[in-house]
Design a protein around this motif. Structure first.
Motif, PDB file in Angstrom:
ATOM      1  N   ASP A 134       1.048  -1.253   0.022  1.00 25.87           N
ATOM      2  CA  ASP A 134       0.133   0.051  -0.122  1.00 25.87           C
ATOM      3  C   ASP A 134       1.159   1.179   0.020  1.00 25.87           C
ATOM      4  N   VAL A 135       0.863   2.031  -0.841  1.00 19.75           N
ATOM      5  CA  VAL A 135       1.744   3.188  -1.177  1.00 19.75           C
ATOM      6  C   VAL A 135       0.777   4.558  -0.854  1.00 19.75           C
ATOM      7  N   PHE A 136       1.499   5.232   0.440  1.00 22.78           N
ATOM      8  CA  PHE A 136       0.668   6.544   0.995  1.00 22.78           C
ATOM      9  C   PHE A 136       1.560   7.650   0.488  1.00 22.78           C
ATOM     10  N   THR A 137       0.976   8.507  -0.102  1.00 26.79           N
ATOM     11  CA  THR A 137       1.864   9.770  -0.902  1.00 26.79           C
ATOM     12  C   THR A 137       1.109  10.912  -0.146  1.00 26.79           C
ATOM     13  N   ASN A 138       1.811  12.114  -0.219  1.00 32.21           N
ATOM     14  CA  ASN A 138       1.239  13.265   0.407  1.00 32.21           C
ATOM     15  C   ASN A 138       1.171  14.168  -1.050  1.00 32.21           C
ATOM     16  N   PHE A 139       0.703  13.544  -1.978  1.00 34.37           N
ATOM     17  CA  PHE A 139       0.258  14.241  -3.118  1.00 34.37           C
ATOM     18  C   PHE A 139      -1.171  13.950  -3.677  1.00 34.37           C
ATOM     19  N   TYR A 140      -1.658  14.679  -4.741  1.00 36.18           N
ATOM     20  CA  TYR A 140      -2.981  14.289  -5.481  1.00 36.18           C
ATOM     21  C   TYR A 140      -2.703  13.348  -6.587  1.00 36.18           C
ATOM     22  N   THR A 141      -3.244  12.318  -6.864  1.00 34.83           N
ATOM     23  CA  THR A 141      -3.127  11.546  -8.011  1.00 34.83           C
ATOM     24  C   THR A 141      -4.293  11.253  -9.008  1.00 34.83           C
ATOM     25  N   ILE A 142      -4.284  11.474  -9.970  1.00 37.97           N
ATOM     26  CA  ILE A 142      -5.275  11.234 -11.063  1.00 37.97           C
ATOM     27  C   ILE A 142      -4.894  10.196 -11.815  1.00 37.97           C
ATOM     28  N   SER A 143      -5.506   9.073 -11.995  1.00 31.96           N
ATOM     29  CA  SER A 143      -5.119   7.977 -12.771  1.00 31.96           C
ATOM     30  C   SER A 143      -5.976   7.523 -13.655  1.00 31.96           C
ATOM     31  N   LEU A 144      -5.403   7.121 -14.971  1.00 33.18           N
ATOM     32  CA  LEU A 144      -6.339   6.706 -15.963  1.00 33.18           C
ATOM     33  C   LEU A 144      -5.822   5.265 -16.360  1.00 33.18           C
ATOM     34  N   LYS A 145      -6.712   4.253 -16.390  1.00 37.93           N
ATOM     35  CA  LYS A 145      -6.458   2.805 -16.401  1.00 37.93           C
ATOM     36  C   LYS A 145      -7.427   2.402 -17.820  1.00 37.93           C
ATOM     37  N   GLU A 146      -6.395   1.808 -18.564  1.00 39.98           N
ATOM     38  CA  GLU A 146      -7.220   1.249 -20.003  1.00 39.98           C
ATOM     39  C   GLU A 146      -7.185   0.133 -19.712  1.00 39.98           C
ATOM     40  N   GLY A 147      -7.987  -0.601 -20.766  1.00 39.65           N
ATOM     41  CA  GLY A 147      -7.984  -2.047 -20.697  1.00 39.65           C
ATOM     42  C   GLY A 147      -9.400  -2.687 -19.885  1.00 39.65           C
ATOM     43  N   ASN A 148     -10.012  -3.807 -20.470  1.00 44.83           N
ATOM     44  CA  ASN A 148     -11.223  -4.324 -19.960  1.00 44.83           C
ATOM     45  C   ASN A 148     -10.909  -5.170 -18.811  1.00 44.83           C
ATOM     46  N   HIS A 149      -9.591  -5.739 -18.606  1.00 39.62           N
ATOM     47  CA  HIS A 149      -9.510  -6.436 -17.269  1.00 39.62           C
ATOM     48  C   HIS A 149      -9.632  -5.827 -16.137  1.00 39.62           C
ATOM     49  N   CYS A 150      -9.807  -4.319 -16.040  1.00 40.16           N
ATOM     50  CA  CYS A 150      -9.997  -3.853 -14.733  1.00 40.16           C
ATOM     51  C   CYS A 150     -11.466  -3.407 -14.734  1.00 40.16           C
ATOM     52  N   GLN A 207     -19.829  -0.685 -14.915  1.00 37.71           N
ATOM     53  CA  GLN A 207     -21.018  -1.700 -15.197  1.00 37.71           C
ATOM     54  C   GLN A 207     -21.381  -1.715 -16.702  1.00 37.71           C
ATOM     55  N   TYR A 208     -22.132  -2.566 -17.112  1.00 34.91           N
ATOM     56  CA  TYR A 208     -22.217  -3.036 -18.483  1.00 34.91           C
ATOM     57  C   TYR A 208     -22.739  -1.655 -19.403  1.00 34.91           C
ATOM     58  N   TYR A 209     -23.219  -0.706 -18.497  1.00 34.58           N
ATOM     59  CA  TYR A 209     -23.861   0.444 -19.511  1.00 34.58           C
ATOM     60  C   TYR A 209     -22.842   1.747 -19.273  1.00 34.58           C
ATOM     61  N   ASP A 210     -21.550   1.375 -18.741  1.00 30.31           N
ATOM     62  CA  ASP A 210     -20.689   2.540 -18.489  1.00 30.31           C
ATOM     63  C   ASP A 210     -19.814   2.504 -20.103  1.00 30.31           C
ATOM     64  N   PHE A 211     -19.286   3.722 -20.188  1.00 24.60           N
ATOM     65  CA  PHE A 211     -18.371   3.730 -21.216  1.00 24.60           C
ATOM     66  C   PHE A 211     -16.995   2.894 -20.854  1.00 24.60           C
ATOM     67  N   GLU A 212     -16.120   2.451 -21.828  1.00 26.80           N
ATOM     68  CA  GLU A 212     -15.233   1.636 -21.539  1.00 26.80           C
ATOM     69  C   GLU A 212     -13.892   2.167 -22.096  1.00 26.80           C
ATOM     70  N   GLU A 213     -13.543   3.330 -22.499  1.00 26.89           N
ATOM     71  CA  GLU A 213     -12.433   3.851 -23.137  1.00 26.89           C
ATOM     72  C   GLU A 213     -11.263   4.033 -21.970  1.00 26.89           C
ATOM     73  N   GLY A 214     -11.927   4.063 -20.698  1.00 26.54           N
ATOM     74  CA  GLY A 214     -10.659   4.293 -19.733  1.00 26.54           C
ATOM     75  C   GLY A 214     -11.377   4.599 -18.440  1.00 26.54           C
TER      76      GLY A 214
END
Lengths: 301, 301
Positions: free
Chosen positions: A45-61, A68-75
């Motif tokens: 578990d990584v604790f940081t003292n900064f803000y992080t915005i992260s984009l994940k691509e790929g269906n596995h996540c 959900q099945y009705y959500d967009f899936e580009e990321g």
């Protein structure tokens, strides 16, 4: 804590993930593909003292980020405030096949700017990772363009205008995300309706049990936990769907319950207050008057 | 006033220039090519109650917008605050051949936003049109991209996020302009050095004349006028080149003059104060002490 690690600076983060030296001390953009998958910190578990915005691509996540099945899936975008646990990724094999980026910035970057005062408006920084923002292709294009502008800004020679410009771009990014979350609440109307029904059923069960007398009024935190959401996400969802946040729902339900008990029973007001979970009956009377315009005794007449 | 007209709203502006109805009540982008060149208002001074940023393209506007041979020539941006006179264009024939746009926004758009409090930082809204910002191709591309985003925002369906996003884009635009003006002050170093020499000569002439005793201390406005600049532009130019703004220059010059008079003459301090343009000698002593750390009398010893 054995399974956790603290990261104090952007430069320390770069070191830990085997990434080249940062271009700016307070902000960075990390390509997930550039993270060394053999490093040992991936299981922690990584604790940081900064803000992080992260984009994940790929269906596995799909499951991990609550798509959900009705959500967009580009990321899927997730947002983490300082001191929240950041999982770089639990599965090294998965990391190899996934792509995306992490935009990290230290609170000092926006210190004394007007954005610093507004950060609490971006409640999605308190959402759980299962409450991620799932992007359409168009939305992803917009987000990516802004993130690239941010990278251009911090990668080129820093001048006295750089900080204001980076902050402007970050604020623009967050304002777009706010709109996209608004869109997600709307496109999820069906599942949201179910959430409201489940929430009402939860309050029903709570007030019909002995819990109020034993544990007091249900808290926002308790309700969110029972429903499997973070408190901010549940409140934002309810607000979008019904105009009332979690606390207002609890009060509304409580007052409806109180009205029924006042009309249908002859229990004294104090006893009703105690049965509804109030430690001090006068708090009940005050809330009742505040919400209905009359005292419990007046209402009963 | 016969030769001037007041425009109170974006919609009134559209009417006057023969332009289609606005898409947003508080912000608009007008293509200069779309302005009807036969309308009668073109010869008038137009006073508006909104901010206007305008891009002019084409070489013919070299003199009117103060472009020098070493400036970029892809376009000239001028900035007008509410209540400043706006010339749509003086020459109808010229209007036909020119291209560009006007971005106009009403102060109500940014009312209560953090940008409203920052507008006074964007001093270029007080520059004269001859002190325009001359853009490189790259700068123009950046400005155009942001302006297009603003147009997309106000042209599409307005939602509760639109205003924050439009404001973010406007702020981003202004922050870029701030950097580009910074660049222009730097690329104009040669002409700026001449401005500083002219300014010093002006102060020299002023203090060597009877003017201080007759008219008092030279004001920032007076100096700018004598030099042919707007007060804000002159101050920003001096600040960029020397680290001192106009007022600080005047004070510096005044104190140097006072030191010479204290050392080289035996005139009483009060007389020196009057000769330098002070109405009340104690103001002189206070300023002198503030700038040098000692009183005029102590300095003389």
């Amino acid at each position: 804590m054995e399974n956790s690690i603290r990261i104090e600076s952007i430069s320390q983060l770069h070191d830990l993930i085997g990434y080249e030296k940062p271009k700016h001390p307070l902000i960075t953009l990390i390509d997930v593909k550039g993270i060394d998958p053999t490093i040992s910190t991936l299981d922690l578990d990584v604790f940081t003292n900064f803000y992080t915005i992260s984009l994940k691509e790929g269906n596995h996540c799909r499951n991990k980020y609550g798509r959900q099945y009705y959500d967009f899936e580009e990321g899927s975008l997730t947002f983490m405030a300082p001191e929240q646990a950041l999982h770089v990724d639990e599965d090294k094999a998965e990391l190899k096949s996934s792509s995306g980026w992490l935009l990290c910035f230290h609170p000092d970057l926006i210190d004394k700017s007007s954005l610093a005062k507004k950060m609490n408006q971006y409640t999605f920084f308190s959402y759980a990772s299962t409450e991620a923002l799932h992007l359409s292709e168009q939305e992803k294009t917009k987000i990516t363009a802004i993130v690239n502008e941010i990278r251009n800004e911090f990668s080129q020679n820093i001048d006295i205008f750089s900080q204001d410009l980076i902050i402007s771009y970050v604020e623009l990014l967050l304002n777009h995300c706010k709109r996209f979350y608004g869109r997600q609440f709307i496109t999820r109307t069906k599942v949201n309706k179910e959430v409201i029904l489940r929430f009402e059923a939860l309050l029903n069960r709570y007030f019909d049990s002995a819990k109020p007398e034993l544990d007091g009024l249900p808290s926002v935190k308790y309700c969110a936990q029972e429903m499997g959401y973070s408190p901010h996400y549940l409140s934002d969802l309810l607000k979008k769907e019904t105009g009332k946040n979690t606390q207002e729902h609890i009060h509304f339900y409580l007052i409806e319950k109180a009205k029924t008990m006042l009309i249908e029973t002859e229990k004294p007001v104090n006893m009703i207050a105690v049965e509804l979970g109030f430690e001090y009956p006068q708090h009940f009377s005050k809330l009742f008057k505040n919400k209905t315009g009359m005292s419990p005794v007046e209402y009963r007449k």
